[in-house]
Design a protein around this motif. Structure first.
Motif: not given
Ligand SMILES: Cc1ncc(C[n+]2csc(CCOP(=O)(O)OP(=O)(O)O)c2C)c(N)n1
Ligand code: SF4
Ligand code: SF4
Ligand code: SF4
Lengths: 255, 76
Positions: B47-75
């Motif tokens: 699904n496309s619900n990813c929030i870029g928290c990096a939880n998956c990448a942190v616990v992946c024993p094989d460093a398979v996952i790279t995480v991106y997160r959009e920048k906070p919207a500028r005020k």
């Protein structure tokens, strides 16, 4: 799912640290060694000490750790990593020196080296991966194997009467005057892994102050040795290993 | 609203251990029906619900996952 426009270098928040090489790890699927390696590598990366760090690999599943850490590495005879690390640190006191050892390595054949390095207060970091078993050689009982825990040499479970008590070597070395910081962590969940990394970072920072030996235990799973799926092994670890090997600080510097 | 994230999964490195699956707060990840060159079912986004928290990448024993997160919207 298609690739979104979020995926661009500006938005990168997490990638494998360059303190780990690009080699594919030889560890079994879901094995805690991989995450433990990366938390240590990230700690080294965050402190900016990659070029000043020397690691000592053990005998055990992590014997090939020197392929994975992009720092200077030496491999030691079974259990002798703290002795080798002692020599390295004493000849190059300005370097950050760590050992990375399993429980068979550190708490069985290497008990003497572990205890004496800690008692001498060598300024090294000992990273201790406790999966309660000899992983590499086929899941034999280790000193750390829990009471009742099955292994290939205790197929009906460890019987205290005939096989002795599981050894809490981490609590034991915390008693020694030479240890400065002794703590126990795990890496199976995001919060645990992040905490483990913070502890490893702290331990490396203490090395700068020459205060004594730091030991960070990481209670880890061995899905193959325990004959479980990775998910089952992590759950089993939480339910059975953590009550006997509780997570948290055991000895902290009294500042 | 939480910032949106996304992950890139290096499927050939994945060993299908499923450790990342339970670490994801948004149930973004599942295992594929297909296998990679090593024969492992690999992690995929479902699904496309990813929030870029990096939880998956942190616990992946094989460093398979790279995480991106959009920048906070500028005020404004
Ligand atoms: C002197 C010597 N004795 C025994 C062995 C066999 N051996 C290899 S690895 C190992 C145990 C490793 O277990 P552990 O340290 O718990 O690490 P793990 O594989 O679980 O990560 C043993 C006994 C050896 N290589 N050298
Ligand atoms: S045997 Fe156990 S410790 Fe060794 S790589 Fe496999 S799961 Fe990890
Ligand atoms: S980054 Fe967070 S939300 Fe996105 S897939 Fe990974 S765990 Fe799930
Ligand atoms: S944790 Fe890593 S290796 Fe395991 S299934 Fe997820 S991406 Fe693959």
């Amino acid at each position: 799912m298609s690739e979104s426009n979020i995926i661009n270098p500006e938005n990168l928040v997490y990638d494998k640290t360059s303190v780990m090489t690009d080699r594919v790890l030889h560890y079994c699927p879901g094995c805690g060694h991989g995450t433990a390696h990366r938390m240590l590598a990230e700690a080294i990366d965050d402190l900016g000490i990659q070029g000043d760090t020397i690691g000592v690999a053990p005998v055990g599943c992590s014997v090939l750790a020197y392929y994975y850490f992009d720092v200077d590495m030496q491999q030691a005879a079974h259990g002798r990593a703290p002795a080798v690390a002692t020599g390295i640190k004493r000849t190059m006191p300005e370097k950050y020196v760590f050992t990375y050892q399993g429980d068979g390595d550190l708490a069985a054949i290497g008990t003497a080296e572990t205890i004496h390095a800690c008692n001498r207060g060598e300024n090294i970091l000992i990273v201790f991966i406790n999966n309660g078993i000899y992983g590499m050689t086929g899941g034999q009982m280790a000193p750390t194997t829990l009471e009742g825990m099955k292994s290939s040499t205790s197929p009906r479970g460890r019987d205290i009467q005939s096989m002795g008590n599981p050894l809490k070597i981490t609590e034991l070395v915390a008693q020694l005057p030479g240890t400065y910081y002794v703590t126990r962590h795990s890496v199976q969940k995001p919060a645990n892994a992040r905490k483990a990394k913070r502890a490893l970072k702290k331990a490396l920072e203490y090395q700068k102050e020459n205060k004594g030996t730091c030991l960070v235990e990481i209670v880890a799973n061995c899905p193959s040795g325990w004959k479980m799926t990775p998910a089952q092994s992590n759950q089993w670890m939480e339910e059975n290993m953590f009550p006997f090997y509780p997570l948290g600080d055991i000895k902290v510097p009294s500042e | 609203m939480a910032r949106k994230g996304d992950v890139v999964i290096n499927i050939e490195k994945c060993k299908g251990c499923e450790v990342c699956l339970s670490a994801c707060p948004e149930q973004v990840l599942a295992l594929s029906n297909e296998v990679n060159a090593k024969g492992y079912h690999y992690a995929v986004k479902v699904n496309s619900n990813c929030i870029g928290c990096a939880n998956c990448a942190v616990v992946c024993p094989d460093a398979v996952i790279t995480v991106y997160r959009e920048k906070p919207a500028r005020k404004k």
